[in-house]
Design an enzyme around this catalytic site. Structure first.
Site, PDB file in Angstrom:
ATOM      1  N   ASP A  52       0.787  -1.214   0.008  1.00 38.05           N
ATOM      2  CA  ASP A  52       0.049   0.016  -0.114  1.00 38.05           C
ATOM      3  C   ASP A  52       0.931   1.288  -0.080  1.00 38.05           C
ATOM      4  O   ASP A  52       0.788   2.121   0.948  1.00 38.05           O
ATOM      5  CB  ASP A  52      -1.037   0.052   1.081  1.00 38.05           C
ATOM      6  CG  ASP A  52      -1.865  -1.354   1.439  1.00 38.05           C
ATOM      7  OD1 ASP A  52      -1.841  -1.921   0.301  1.00 38.05           O
ATOM      8  OD2 ASP A  52      -2.205  -1.682   2.329  1.00 38.05           O
TER       9      ASP A  52
ATOM     10  N   GLU B  88     -11.030  -0.733  -4.329  1.00 38.31           N
ATOM     11  CA  GLU B  88     -10.601  -0.117  -3.184  1.00 38.31           C
ATOM     12  C   GLU B  88      -9.089   0.774  -3.712  1.00 38.31           C
ATOM     13  O   GLU B  88      -8.922   0.597  -4.768  1.00 38.31           O
ATOM     14  CB  GLU B  88     -10.049  -1.184  -2.161  1.00 38.31           C
ATOM     15  CG  GLU B  88      -9.170  -2.397  -2.705  1.00 38.31           C
ATOM     16  CD  GLU B  88      -8.822  -3.327  -1.569  1.00 38.31           C
ATOM     17  OE1 GLU B  88      -9.539  -3.646  -0.414  1.00 38.31           O
ATOM     18  OE2 GLU B  88      -7.934  -4.086  -1.878  1.00 38.31           O
TER      19      GLU B  88
END
Length: 380
Positions: free
Chosen positions: A57, A252
């Site tokens: 991430d 997402e």
């Protein structure tokens, strides 16, 4: 992300979230994982090879000659924490680490701290993150919410204050409708600051609940100023779950990308623990289109997917080379084909098509020498 409802089955299987060794550095040729970097000969082009770091991430914020990156740590049986890294090199981001925040022992954000994203907004440093409280053993992540930290000074490696949970439902007066949310980010379009995130339609005890991309106007970098609007759902064939019985439909990790008057939301889709994880794209239809209207966005995809032995590329960030001349995508990918979250961080340059959209190409295979970003110093 390092979770999602489908994680429950995998968690029960005892899968570990182990990272791979960093390979970022200047080197003249491809390297095996874990092999030390070798400096280039005088006059030779400086190169690096992916992956560049452990973790997942990624978002890199470049300011005053440094790349800053935040990462979370969630050790078993211990309190979670957020760390800030600082480096002169995009290709070696995890340097000069400082722990800036530790989760409280009780409260809404005591555990499962995911995907912290460091941003410099309106003259202040912020970290947006997801956190939760423990859920039942068969659905441990059903309480995830979005939160924000703010640096007390201009030093992002100094003291931070927790500004609390962000409103991801829309009833600002009561806050009794805050809904499951992760991957919160902010971006200013036509002068208005917006928040973007991945969330559920409603709170539920079910682990496998579809995730959608939402947008809301922000009053300031730490305050959602109005109701949310859903602008993306996993409806296309290339977004749908790869396992029809045990999978999950999700979108997402939204990130906004602007270039020459065009605005895009690049997001991740399909299950994060599979090799099929990939990137999709929303394009704002015009410069004057209202981002709060779902019809203002046009979907395209996939725009970045498995290739060249790189599995599950997703949850990306964008940054510039040190001299500002090149555009770079940073992202994580799996290190094998199994159902797990064993991932590393990667980076590569991207360009732009004639229609103004980004051209990410294909993920470059591990160990392939690539020119370092323009303006990056060569050597350690």
């Amino acid at each position: 992300m390092i979770r999602s409802r489908g994680q429950v089955v995998l968690a029960r299987a005892g899968l570990a979230l182990a990272g791979a060794a960093s390979l970022a550095a200047c080197a003249p040729a491809a390297r095996e994982r874990g092999t030390p970097a070798v400096a280039t000969a005088p006059g030779a082009a400086c190169t690096f090879a992916n992956p560049i770091a452990e973790g997942a991430d990624p978002w890199l914020e470049f300011r005053d000659g440094y790349y800053y990156m935040a990462q979370s740590r969630n050790p078993e049986g211990q309190r979670s924490s957020i760390w800030v890294f600082r480096s002169r090199k995009l290709t070696d981001p995890m340097q000069d680490s400082v722990r800036v925040w530790t989760s409280p022992e009780t409260g809404w954000n005591q555990t499962h701290i995911w995907a912290p994203e460091i941003r410099f907004v309106d003259g202040r440093w912020y970290i947006y993150y997801a956190g939760g409280r423990p859920g039942p053993s068969d659905a441990p992540f059903i309480h995830q919410r979005a939160g924000v930290l703010r640096a007390a000074t201009g030093d992002p490696r100094g003291t931070w204050e927790d500004l609390g949970q962000l409103d991801t439902g829309g009833q600002l007066a009561t806050r009794d409708d805050d809904i499951w949310a992760i991957d919160f980010t902010v971006h200013r379009l036509n002068g208005q600051l917006y928040g973007f995130w991945s969330g559920w339609e409603n709170n539920t005890p079910l682990a496998r609940t579809p995730q959608y991309i939402y947008i809301a106007r922000m009053t300031d970098p730490a305050t959602v100023g109005g109701p949310r609007v859903r602008i993306a759902a996993p409806t296309e064939s290339w977004e749908r779950r790869v396992d029809p019985t045990d999978g999950l439909d999700l979108t997402e990790g939204p990130q906004v990308l602007e270039h020459n008057g065009n605005a895009f939301v690049i997001y991740s889709t399909r299950e994060s623990w599979t090799r099929a994880y990939r990137l999709g794209q929303l394009r704002l239809n015009s410069r004057t289109a209202d981002p709060m209207q779902p019809g203002s966005w046009t979907k395209t995809g996939p725009v970045f997917a498995e290739a060249n032995g790189v599995y599950g590329p997703g949850h990306n960030g964008f940054t510039k080379s040190p001299d500002g001349r090149e555009d770079w995508i940073v992202y994580h990918a799996k290190v094998d084909t199994g159902p797990n979250w064993n991932r590393v961080i990667r980076a590569q340059r991207f360009t732009w098509r004639a229609d103004g959209s980004p051209d990410f190409g294909e993920p470059v295979a591990a160990g392939v020498p690539l020119p370092v970003p323009s303006g990056e110093p060569c050597g350690r």
